[in-house]
Design a protein around this motif. Structure first.
Motif, PDB file in Angstrom:
ATOM      1  N   ALA A 138       0.822  -1.212   0.000  1.00  0.00           N
ATOM      2  CA  ALA A 138       0.000   0.000   0.000  1.00  0.00           C
ATOM      3  C   ALA A 138       0.857   1.264   0.000  1.00  0.00           C
ATOM      4  CB  ALA A 138      -0.908   0.016   1.216  1.00  0.00           C
ATOM      5  N   LEU A 139       0.418   2.251  -0.769  1.00  0.00           N
ATOM      6  CA  LEU A 139       0.966   3.597  -0.622  1.00  0.00           C
ATOM      7  C   LEU A 139       0.506   4.149   0.725  1.00  0.00           C
ATOM      8  CD1 LEU A 139       0.279   4.967  -4.202  1.00  0.00           C
ATOM      9  CD2 LEU A 139       2.528   4.909  -3.114  1.00  0.00           C
ATOM     10  N   PRO A 140       1.306   4.986   1.341  1.00  0.00           N
ATOM     11  CA  PRO A 140       0.910   5.526   2.647  1.00  0.00           C
ATOM     12  C   PRO A 140      -0.447   6.220   2.577  1.00  0.00           C
ATOM     13  CG  PRO A 140       3.200   6.046   2.180  1.00  0.00           C
ATOM     14  CD  PRO A 140       2.627   5.472   0.918  1.00  0.00           C
ATOM     15  N   GLY A 141      -1.296   5.947   3.551  1.00  0.00           N
ATOM     16  CA  GLY A 141      -2.619   6.564   3.589  1.00  0.00           C
ATOM     17  C   GLY A 141      -3.044   6.846   5.014  1.00  0.00           C
ATOM     18  N   LYS A 147      -6.382   2.558   5.970  1.00  0.00           N
ATOM     19  CA  LYS A 147      -5.705   1.849   7.059  1.00  0.00           C
ATOM     20  C   LYS A 147      -6.279   0.450   7.249  1.00  0.00           C
ATOM     21  CE  LYS A 147      -4.283   5.941   9.703  1.00  0.00           C
ATOM     22  NZ  LYS A 147      -4.389   6.671  10.988  1.00  0.00           N
ATOM     23  N   TYR A 148      -7.592   0.339   7.083  1.00  0.00           N
ATOM     24  CA  TYR A 148      -8.226  -0.977   7.187  1.00  0.00           C
ATOM     25  C   TYR A 148      -7.694  -1.909   6.101  1.00  0.00           C
ATOM     26  CZ  TYR A 148     -11.714  -4.600   6.320  1.00  0.00           C
ATOM     27  OH  TYR A 148     -12.326  -5.802   6.078  1.00  0.00           O
ATOM     28  N   ALA A 149      -7.676  -1.427   4.849  1.00  0.00           N
ATOM     29  CA  ALA A 149      -7.209  -2.257   3.737  1.00  0.00           C
ATOM     30  C   ALA A 149      -5.739  -2.625   3.895  1.00  0.00           C
ATOM     31  CB  ALA A 149      -7.437  -1.528   2.414  1.00  0.00           C
ATOM     32  N   ASP A 150      -4.951  -1.695   4.418  1.00  0.00           N
ATOM     33  CA  ASP A 150      -3.538  -1.976   4.659  1.00  0.00           C
ATOM     34  C   ASP A 150      -3.390  -3.047   5.736  1.00  0.00           C
ATOM     35  OD1 ASP A 150      -0.798  -1.718   4.378  1.00  0.00           O
ATOM     36  OD2 ASP A 150      -0.635  -0.050   5.779  1.00  0.00           O
ATOM     37  N   TYR A 151      -4.180  -2.932   6.799  1.00  0.00           N
ATOM     38  CA  TYR A 151      -4.149  -3.912   7.887  1.00  0.00           C
ATOM     39  C   TYR A 151      -4.513  -5.304   7.369  1.00  0.00           C
ATOM     40  CZ  TYR A 151      -5.341  -6.109  12.380  1.00  0.00           C
ATOM     41  OH  TYR A 151      -5.398  -6.946  13.473  1.00  0.00           O
ATOM     42  N   GLN A 152      -5.484  -5.358   6.478  1.00  0.00           N
ATOM     43  CA  GLN A 152      -5.943  -6.632   5.909  1.00  0.00           C
ATOM     44  C   GLN A 152      -5.071  -7.106   4.750  1.00  0.00           C
ATOM     45  OE1 GLN A 152      -7.834  -7.687   8.275  1.00  0.00           O
ATOM     46  NE2 GLN A 152      -9.794  -8.017   7.260  1.00  0.00           N
ATOM     47  N   GLN A 153      -4.148  -6.224   4.299  1.00  0.00           N
ATOM     48  CA  GLN A 153      -3.301  -6.516   3.130  1.00  0.00           C
ATOM     49  C   GLN A 153      -4.167  -6.921   1.932  1.00  0.00           C
ATOM     50  OE1 GLN A 153      -0.533  -9.364   5.240  1.00  0.00           O
ATOM     51  NE2 GLN A 153       1.026  -7.987   4.427  1.00  0.00           N
ATOM     52  N   ARG A 222      -2.416   2.545  -4.263  1.00  0.00           N
ATOM     53  CA  ARG A 222      -3.233   3.230  -3.270  1.00  0.00           C
ATOM     54  C   ARG A 222      -4.516   2.452  -3.000  1.00  0.00           C
ATOM     55  NH1 ARG A 222      -4.075   6.872  -7.521  1.00  0.00           N
ATOM     56  NH2 ARG A 222      -2.421   8.168  -6.684  1.00  0.00           N
ATOM     57  N   HIS A 223      -4.963   2.520  -1.771  1.00  0.00           N
ATOM     58  CA  HIS A 223      -6.237   1.908  -1.391  1.00  0.00           C
ATOM     59  C   HIS A 223      -7.389   2.874  -1.642  1.00  0.00           C
ATOM     60  CE1 HIS A 223      -4.700  -1.762   0.288  1.00  0.00           C
ATOM     61  NE2 HIS A 223      -3.911  -1.144   1.144  1.00  0.00           N
ATOM     62  N   ARG A 224      -8.606   2.355  -1.634  1.00  0.00           N
ATOM     63  CA  ARG A 224      -9.791   3.186  -1.803  1.00  0.00           C
ATOM     64  C   ARG A 224     -10.002   4.053  -0.565  1.00  0.00           C
ATOM     65  NH1 ARG A 224      -8.320  -0.360  -5.613  1.00  0.00           N
ATOM     66  NH2 ARG A 224      -9.846  -0.572  -7.279  1.00  0.00           N
ATOM     67  N   THR A 225     -10.499   5.261  -0.796  1.00  0.00           N
ATOM     68  CA  THR A 225     -10.628   6.218   0.307  1.00  0.00           C
ATOM     69  C   THR A 225     -12.067   6.511   0.696  1.00  0.00           C
ATOM     70  OG1 THR A 225     -10.548   8.086  -1.234  1.00  0.00           O
ATOM     71  CG2 THR A 225      -8.453   7.342  -0.306  1.00  0.00           C
ATOM     72  N   THR A 226     -13.042   6.072  -0.106  1.00  0.00           N
ATOM     73  CA  THR A 226     -14.452   6.325   0.208  1.00  0.00           C
ATOM     74  C   THR A 226     -15.228   5.010   0.193  1.00  0.00           C
ATOM     75  OG1 THR A 226     -15.193   6.631  -2.086  1.00  0.00           O
ATOM     76  CG2 THR A 226     -14.283   8.572  -0.948  1.00  0.00           C
ATOM     77  N   LEU A 227     -16.372   5.001   0.870  1.00  0.00           N
ATOM     78  CA  LEU A 227     -17.210   3.807   0.880  1.00  0.00           C
ATOM     79  C   LEU A 227     -17.698   3.464  -0.525  1.00  0.00           C
ATOM     80  CD1 LEU A 227     -19.322   4.318   4.125  1.00  0.00           C
ATOM     81  CD2 LEU A 227     -17.557   2.581   3.737  1.00  0.00           C
ATOM     82  N   ALA A 285      -4.773  -1.409  21.203  1.00  0.00           N
ATOM     83  CA  ALA A 285      -5.783  -1.500  20.146  1.00  0.00           C
ATOM     84  C   ALA A 285      -5.993  -0.124  19.537  1.00  0.00           C
ATOM     85  CB  ALA A 285      -7.096  -2.052  20.697  1.00  0.00           C
ATOM     86  N   SER A 286      -6.303  -0.119  18.249  1.00  0.00           N
ATOM     87  CA  SER A 286      -6.559   1.127  17.534  1.00  0.00           C
ATOM     88  C   SER A 286      -7.990   1.136  17.020  1.00  0.00           C
ATOM     89  CB  SER A 286      -5.598   1.266  16.351  1.00  0.00           C
ATOM     90  OG  SER A 286      -5.882   0.277  15.372  1.00  0.00           O
ATOM     91  N   LEU A 287      -8.377   2.234  16.381  1.00  0.00           N
ATOM     92  CA  LEU A 287      -9.725   2.339  15.818  1.00  0.00           C
ATOM     93  C   LEU A 287      -9.983   1.236  14.806  1.00  0.00           C
ATOM     94  CD1 LEU A 287     -12.373   3.916  15.597  1.00  0.00           C
ATOM     95  CD2 LEU A 287     -11.262   5.403  13.902  1.00  0.00           C
ATOM     96  N   ILE A 288      -8.934   0.829  14.075  1.00  0.00           N
ATOM     97  CA  ILE A 288      -9.083  -0.235  13.089  1.00  0.00           C
ATOM     98  C   ILE A 288      -9.588  -1.522  13.741  1.00  0.00           C
ATOM     99  CG2 ILE A 288      -7.858  -1.702  11.437  1.00  0.00           C
ATOM    100  CD1 ILE A 288      -8.240   1.153  10.520  1.00  0.00           C
ATOM    101  N   ASP A 289      -9.074  -1.837  14.921  1.00  0.00           N
ATOM    102  CA  ASP A 289      -9.503  -3.060  15.604  1.00  0.00           C
ATOM    103  C   ASP A 289     -11.007  -3.060  15.881  1.00  0.00           C
ATOM    104  OD1 ASP A 289      -6.899  -4.512  16.182  1.00  0.00           O
ATOM    105  OD2 ASP A 289      -6.451  -2.545  17.022  1.00  0.00           O
ATOM    106  N   PHE A 290     -11.559  -1.885  16.137  1.00  0.00           N
ATOM    107  CA  PHE A 290     -12.988  -1.775  16.413  1.00  0.00           C
ATOM    108  C   PHE A 290     -13.831  -1.914  15.135  1.00  0.00           C
ATOM    109  CE2 PHE A 290     -11.225   0.247  20.173  1.00  0.00           C
ATOM    110  CZ  PHE A 290     -12.110  -0.119  21.186  1.00  0.00           C
ATOM    111  N   LEU A 291     -13.234  -1.573  13.981  1.00  0.00           N
ATOM    112  CA  LEU A 291     -14.021  -1.479  12.748  1.00  0.00           C
ATOM    113  C   LEU A 291     -13.839  -2.651  11.797  1.00  0.00           C
ATOM    114  CD1 LEU A 291     -13.585   2.328  11.964  1.00  0.00           C
ATOM    115  CD2 LEU A 291     -15.526   1.179  13.045  1.00  0.00           C
ATOM    116  N   ILE A 292     -12.988  -3.604  12.144  1.00  0.00           N
ATOM    117  CA  ILE A 292     -12.730  -4.730  11.237  1.00  0.00           C
ATOM    118  C   ILE A 292     -14.019  -5.455  10.865  1.00  0.00           C
ATOM    119  CG2 ILE A 292     -11.745  -7.055  11.135  1.00  0.00           C
ATOM    120  CD1 ILE A 292      -9.281  -5.961  12.531  1.00  0.00           C
TER     121      ILE A 292
END
Length: 322
Positions: A138-141, A147-153, A222-227, A285-292
């Motif tokens: 991932a490109l830095p975002g 961040k979610y997509a980066d965490y999930q690779q 780059r990962h997607r930035t909007t829903l 834990a970060s916000l990502i952990d709550f939103l997975i």
């Protein structure tokens, strides 16, 4: 698939002529950074040609390509594919014009790292290797979806290389011997998604060579930035599932019912949130952990909808040939 590490003692005098093919649709904003990445490659520039194929863009992509070809020190060939609106048709146009022994694929919104080509090409020194896949990172975002997509690779080749039907590499970072394409054909020009799996599977099912994964041959994406973008991405994955099912009998994603959603959301509320709250208090834990879970449910629904709505067009079964 050959997944053994690339030997660090590989003869680096192996420098075949390489053709890099990039399909581009409305990529004007991405092209300056892409060209900079090509200029930074450690592979000898005299051994590389860049075939940049405009796919009927409505912006100034083609003009940029022509100007860059005139001014750049790179061996750039601006091409056009205006008859078929498909990245695979555009790639085919690049392959037909290519002079290289090895055909390399990436995309306009990718950022190949300096040793990308050097690392990607070396395994072809082994005659049994006919496909090489590099890694996609991932490109830095900063956006929470990035961040979610980066965490999930999400973009990593590890997902496609472990496909239960047959491994394959994504065209964002893939190389194929040209002679192999003469034997199995090019991309299906009217296919709009799933073409990377299709071409790799056609090669591997013929048992004419092996696929090698090179984790050090890196392109960033780059990962997607909007829903909306995220939903579109996962709907496309669903359509790919359907197309590959119709072409190869690949197993489809099972239906995700309202009951399944209710169970997952209930588990998230009752178990995961309290657990992550305690971890967050401890700084673990970060916000990502709550939103997975909720983001995962969102992407699963989008993928299933894409799979359900799609039907392989009859002309998408056609294979182009050199």
């Amino acid at each position: 698939m050959n997944n053994s590490p690339v030997d660090a003692t590989t003869d680096h005098s192996f420098l075949p002529y390489v053709s890099v093919v990039v399909p581009i649709y409305n990529g004007e904003a991405d092209l300056p950074d892409l060209i900079s990445c090509f200029l930074a490659q450690t592979y000898p520039q005299e051994q590389v040609e860049y075939l940049l194929v405009d796919n009927n863009s409505s912006d100034r992509t083609l003009n940029f390509l022509k100007t860059t070809a005139e001014l750049s020190h790179l061996n750039i060939h601006p091409l056009s594919e205006n008859q078929i609106q498909s990245s695979y048709a555009a790639r085919n146009a690049g392959i037909r014009a290519a002079q290289g022994e090895i055909i390399v694929f990436t995309d306009a919104d990718c950022r190949p790292q300096p040793q990308w080509l050097e690392s990607l090409i070396q395994p072809f020194n082994q005659q049994n290797i006919v496909i090489v896949a590099g890694e996609i990172t991932a490109l830095p975002g900063k956006n929470i979806l990035e961040k979610y997509a980066d965490y999930q690779q999400t973009l990593s080749q590890k997902h496609t290389l472990s496909h239960p039907f047959c491994p394959y590499g994504q065209t964002a970072n893939l190389a194929i011997r040209r002679i192999i394409l003469e034997k199995v054909g090019l991309f299906r020009p009217y296919l709009t998604t799933g073409g990377d799996a299709d071409i790799c599977w056609r090669i591997l099912k013929e048992k004419i060579g092996d696929l090698k994964f090179v984790p050090d041959a890196i392109v960033q994406h780059r990962h997607r930035t909007t829903l909306k973008e995220l939903e579109s991405q996962w709907r496309r994955y669903g359509r790919s599932n359907r197309y590959l099912h119709e072409l190869y009998g690949v197993e489809l994603m099972s239906e995700f019912t309202s009951k399944d959603y209710g169970y997952c959301l209930g588990r998230w509320l009752v178990k995961e949130i309290p657990k992550n709250t305690l971890k967050a208090i401890a700084g673990k834990a970060s916000l990502i952990d709550f939103l997975i879970t909720p983001i995962g449910l969102f992407t699963a629904k989008a993928r299933y909808c894409g799979q359900t709505e799609a039907k392989l067009p009859e002309n998408a079964k056609m294979i182009d040939w050199l």
